[in-house]
Design a protein around this motif. Structure first.
Motif, mmCIF file in Angstrom:
data_model
loop_
_atom_site.group_PDB
_atom_site.id
_atom_site.type_symbol
_atom_site.label_atom_id
_atom_site.label_comp_id
_atom_site.label_asym_id
_atom_site.label_seq_id
_atom_site.Cartn_x
_atom_site.Cartn_y
_atom_site.Cartn_z
ATOM 1 N N SER A 71 0.827 -1.206 0.000
ATOM 2 C CA SER A 71 0.000 0.000 0.000
ATOM 3 C C SER A 71 0.866 1.264 0.000
ATOM 4 O O SER A 71 1.977 1.274 0.527
ATOM 5 C CB SER A 71 -0.927 0.010 1.213
ATOM 6 N N LYS A 75 -7.519 6.158 2.096
ATOM 7 C CA LYS A 75 -8.522 7.194 2.305
ATOM 8 C C LYS A 75 -9.744 6.536 2.928
ATOM 9 O O LYS A 75 -10.328 5.622 2.354
ATOM 10 C CB LYS A 75 -8.902 7.871 0.985
ATOM 11 N N GLU A 95 -10.486 3.573 0.361
ATOM 12 C CA GLU A 95 -9.744 3.384 -0.883
ATOM 13 C C GLU A 95 -8.285 3.170 -0.499
ATOM 14 O O GLU A 95 -7.658 4.039 0.095
ATOM 15 C CB GLU A 95 -9.857 4.615 -1.785
ATOM 16 N N THR A 113 -4.729 2.628 -2.016
ATOM 17 C CA THR A 113 -3.894 2.664 -3.207
ATOM 18 C C THR A 113 -2.588 1.937 -2.907
ATOM 19 O O THR A 113 -2.127 1.890 -1.761
ATOM 20 C CB THR A 113 -3.600 4.106 -3.635
ATOM 21 N N PRO A 142 0.303 0.635 -10.427
ATOM 22 C CA PRO A 142 -0.538 1.137 -9.328
ATOM 23 C C PRO A 142 -1.957 0.599 -9.455
ATOM 24 O O PRO A 142 -2.486 0.466 -10.558
ATOM 25 C CB PRO A 142 -0.502 2.655 -9.526
ATOM 26 N N THR A 194 -5.967 0.507 -7.169
ATOM 27 C CA THR A 194 -6.769 1.011 -6.058
ATOM 28 C C THR A 194 -7.747 -0.071 -5.636
ATOM 29 O O THR A 194 -8.492 -0.599 -6.467
ATOM 30 C CB THR A 194 -7.553 2.282 -6.452
ATOM 31 N N ASP A 211 -11.026 -0.940 -3.603
ATOM 32 C CA ASP A 211 -12.226 -0.435 -2.931
ATOM 33 C C ASP A 211 -12.541 -1.402 -1.802
ATOM 34 O O ASP A 211 -12.933 -2.545 -2.040
ATOM 35 C CB ASP A 211 -13.392 -0.345 -3.912
ATOM 36 N N THR A 240 -11.207 -4.818 -7.031
ATOM 37 C CA THR A 240 -10.544 -3.993 -8.028
ATOM 38 C C THR A 240 -10.575 -4.729 -9.355
ATOM 39 O O THR A 240 -10.966 -5.902 -9.427
ATOM 40 C CB THR A 240 -9.093 -3.659 -7.624
#
Length: 207
Positions: A124, A128, A135, A137, A148, A150, A152, A177
């Motif tokens: 990671s 957020k 989220e 990332t 990269p 993300t 959810d 994802t």
């Protein structure tokens, strides 16, 4: 209608002369309650963590599979959730579709090339938080290629396991994802076989 009653002695005889008493199991220990989460470093529970994947096969079916028993850590503090860190190692040889020949093919150079690249990793880079969702990332590395992604992510539950099961603090999440396999040098069969792969990660951690 006549009822046939079997005497208890006969039931014991049928069971081989022994009495079997069903063990009463405790109720579920986890709950979707963020106040149960405590700060610290957790490790993945490999027996209850799975990466599920699905992809389009020639427009006919949405085929699926699973990769089990990853390893990794999660460090978090409920007072500062955005500073959480997660790192996961995924042994690609644990991939299973239920079709042995397909599993063997997916280990070959045109796909995972598992002999040369035995694991995939996720590290990671940011989190957020919004309520019970986040989220996450990070960098996903497959076959030596890093991209990269993300995730959810939804908080699923937390709590302490019963003493009979170790009594450890547990926390669980579900994340989703979508990635393109061609981004990781696994574009064999595109576009006849779908490039996009949907991922669902069922993640369990123990403190």
């Amino acid at each position: 209608m006549r009822k046939f009653l079997i005497p208890a002695a006969a039931l014991i005889a049928i069971a081989g002369g022994s009495v079997v008493v069903a063990q009463q199991m405790p109720p579920a220990s986890g709950a979707k309650d963020p106040t149960r989460v405590t700060a610290g470093t957790y490790t993945i529970d490999p027996g209850h963590t799975q990466i599920l994947f699905a992809y389009d096969h020639m427009g006919f079916t949405n085929n699926m599979g699973v990769i089990a028993e990853p390893s990794g850590t999660l460090t978090l503090d409920p007072k500062n959730p955005s500073a959480a860190k997660v790192s996961v190692d995924v042994p690609v040889s644990n991939l299973r579709t239920g079709v042995a020949k397909l599993d063997e093919h997916l280990m070959k150079p045109e796909f995972f090339d598992s002999a040369k690249f035995p694991k995939a990793t996720f590290v990671s880079t940011g989190v957020k938080i919004q309520g019970s969702e986040a989220e996450i990332t990070g960098n996903l590395t497959i076959k030596g290629v890093t991209k990269p992604v993300t995730l959810d992510t939804e908080f699923y539950g937390a709590g302490k396991a019963p003493a009979m099961m170790g009594g450890k603090e547990n926390i669980g999440f579900v994340a989703t994802t979508t990635v393109k396999r061609s981004d990781f040098n696994m574009g064999y069969g595109v576009p006849m076989i779908g490039d996009k792969v949907e991922l669902k990660i069922v993640a369990a951690f123990q403190k």
